[in-house]
Design an enzyme around this catalytic site. Sequence first.
Site, PDB file in Angstrom:
ATOM      1  N   HIS A  84     -42.899  56.625 -27.690  1.00  0.00           N
ATOM      2  CA  HIS A  84     -42.752  55.175 -27.548  1.00  0.00           C
ATOM      3  C   HIS A  84     -41.334  54.817 -27.970  1.00  0.00           C
ATOM      4  CE1 HIS A  84     -44.995  51.395 -26.983  1.00  0.00           C
ATOM      5  NE2 HIS A  84     -44.065  50.867 -27.753  1.00  0.00           N
ATOM      6  N   ASP A  94     -52.851  43.435 -30.288  1.00  0.00           N
ATOM      7  CA  ASP A  94     -51.402  43.613 -30.171  1.00  0.00           C
ATOM      8  C   ASP A  94     -50.923  43.077 -28.829  1.00  0.00           C
ATOM      9  OD1 ASP A  94     -48.704  44.676 -30.684  1.00  0.00           O
ATOM     10  OD2 ASP A  94     -49.220  45.933 -28.980  1.00  0.00           O
ATOM     11  N   ARG A 149     -45.272  36.749 -29.373  1.00  0.00           N
ATOM     12  CA  ARG A 149     -44.017  36.899 -30.132  1.00  0.00           C
ATOM     13  C   ARG A 149     -42.808  36.781 -29.225  1.00  0.00           C
ATOM     14  NH1 ARG A 149     -44.738  42.559 -32.000  1.00  0.00           N
ATOM     15  NH2 ARG A 149     -42.573  42.436 -32.640  1.00  0.00           N
ATOM     16  N   SER A 208     -47.119  46.739 -34.481  1.00  0.00           N
ATOM     17  CA  SER A 208     -47.362  46.641 -33.034  1.00  0.00           C
ATOM     18  C   SER A 208     -47.354  48.035 -32.408  1.00  0.00           C
ATOM     19  CB  SER A 208     -46.270  45.756 -32.405  1.00  0.00           C
ATOM     20  OG  SER A 208     -46.205  45.932 -31.022  1.00  0.00           O
ATOM     21  N   LYS A 259     -50.958  50.475 -31.381  1.00  0.00           N
ATOM     22  CA  LYS A 259     -51.165  50.954 -30.002  1.00  0.00           C
ATOM     23  C   LYS A 259     -51.261  52.474 -29.973  1.00  0.00           C
ATOM     24  CE  LYS A 259     -47.523  48.950 -28.074  1.00  0.00           C
ATOM     25  NZ  LYS A 259     -47.035  47.609 -28.311  1.00  0.00           N
TER      26      LYS A 259
HETATM   27  N1  URA Z   1     -42.280  47.700 -28.853  1.00  0.00           N
HETATM   28  C1  URA Z   1     -43.563  47.411 -29.191  1.00  0.00           C
HETATM   29  O1  URA Z   1     -44.496  48.039 -28.719  1.00  0.00           O
HETATM   30  N2  URA Z   1     -43.765  46.421 -30.063  1.00  0.00           N
HETATM   31  C2  URA Z   1     -42.780  45.736 -30.606  1.00  0.00           C
HETATM   32  O2  URA Z   1     -43.042  44.872 -31.409  1.00  0.00           O
HETATM   33  C3  URA Z   1     -41.446  46.032 -30.247  1.00  0.00           C
HETATM   34  C4  URA Z   1     -41.220  47.035 -29.364  1.00  0.00           C
END
Ligand code: URA
Length: 434
Positions: A82, A161, A168, A183, A187
């Site tokens: 990620h 999320d 956000r 966040s 995930k």
């Molecule tokens: N990527 C994400 O998944 N969440 C965030 O808050 C920022 C970048």
Amino acid sequence: MNILDVIAKKRDNQKLTKEEIEFFVNEYTKGNITDYQAAALVMAIYINGMDDEETVALTIAMANSGEMLDLSMFGKNVVDKHSTGGVGDKISLILLPIIASLDVPVAKMSGRGLGFTGGTIDKIESIPGYNASIDVDEFIENVKKTGISLIGQTMNLAPADKKLYALRDTISCVANISLIASSIMSKKIAAGANKIVLDVTCGSGAFMKTEKEAVILSKKMIELGRLANRETVCVITNMDEPLGYAVGNNLEVIEAIESLNGNMPKDVEEVILELGAYMLKLAGISDNIEKNKEMIIESIQSKKAFNKFKQLVQNQGGDISYVDDISKFEKAKYIIPVTANKAGYIKSLNAEKVGRISGDLGAGRIKKEDKIDETVGIVLVKKVSDKVEKNDILAYIHANDEEKGKQAQIELLNNYEIVEQKVEPQKTIIEIVK
Ligand code: URA
């Protein structure tokens, strides 16, 4: 419990309990707390912060807000990646097929654009027909069949999320370490992998502007991973100027396809090799990082990775004739050159500004229901340390609205800092945090 009391507590800079955080997450997910109440609480968190216990509670509550995927059928080491987001960040589109082509299963859930940064799902959806909203059975079936699937946050994974992330984005509350850490890790915990490689971007085009902040965020995510039994490695990468040359949805897909055909910008290649080598290490392929990098290069040169990308696209309904012939991608109506107003060396090219200019052209969202324009954006020709003569082309603006295109042309030129003295290229890989 009452949401008004929870908001008031954080507004007054008090610590929230685990129960209060769970209450907020569960009731917001169910729709019993309004967006404006959630926005007030998120803003209070953004301003007053959360400590480690609150961050852990938020992460676990969001991870538990939907299904938890079990990927153990794919082996004892299932690896995921990620990025904390950037401008021109098309790494997932290139790296995931590479990893899958090396027989490491890839079951990846990606996000949409956030703030001034783009999102992998918005990008890949610019391939006509590509369906990022398949259900969990099809997702697993695709991984079993071809070793790879790439979907959006559509399944019932960390739905809290998904709602908060979109919220956000529209209230300028993205760049907060606790909110980003929870966040991402919620995930990743829900998505089922037990090994995670994170690209923590750092610089003007990232949410973390300094290396110090990027290290703090990395350590926080590694600790959240440890508490949830997920081994996590963070690679801090430079995002002071955009990554690669293309910024914008189908423009980045085109650059990703060209990269898989062996035509990869140098900074993109460095990030691919570093992240990929750690993914292979965590997957148990080999502890030798240099050897892993060689395997990655071989998978590109042999076209194994390119063919895996085609399989991914085809399996999810995408038209692979676009992958074979990138000239088929729809183009913006106006392609406007930006030319240098003096000779010299490029000293800086603020990535956040490039991301915002691209967003204003229509590549990003202002309201969460906005539709993005996949054809618009920017293709850079010159980047930091390049030498330019007066009137050389620095970049092309891709616009569907002439006025917006002209405005972008002025803003992008102002964003190029050109100096007389020679400028050294920037370092791409800044630090590995384990
Ligand atoms: N990527 C994400 O998944 N969440 C965030 O808050 C920022 C970048």
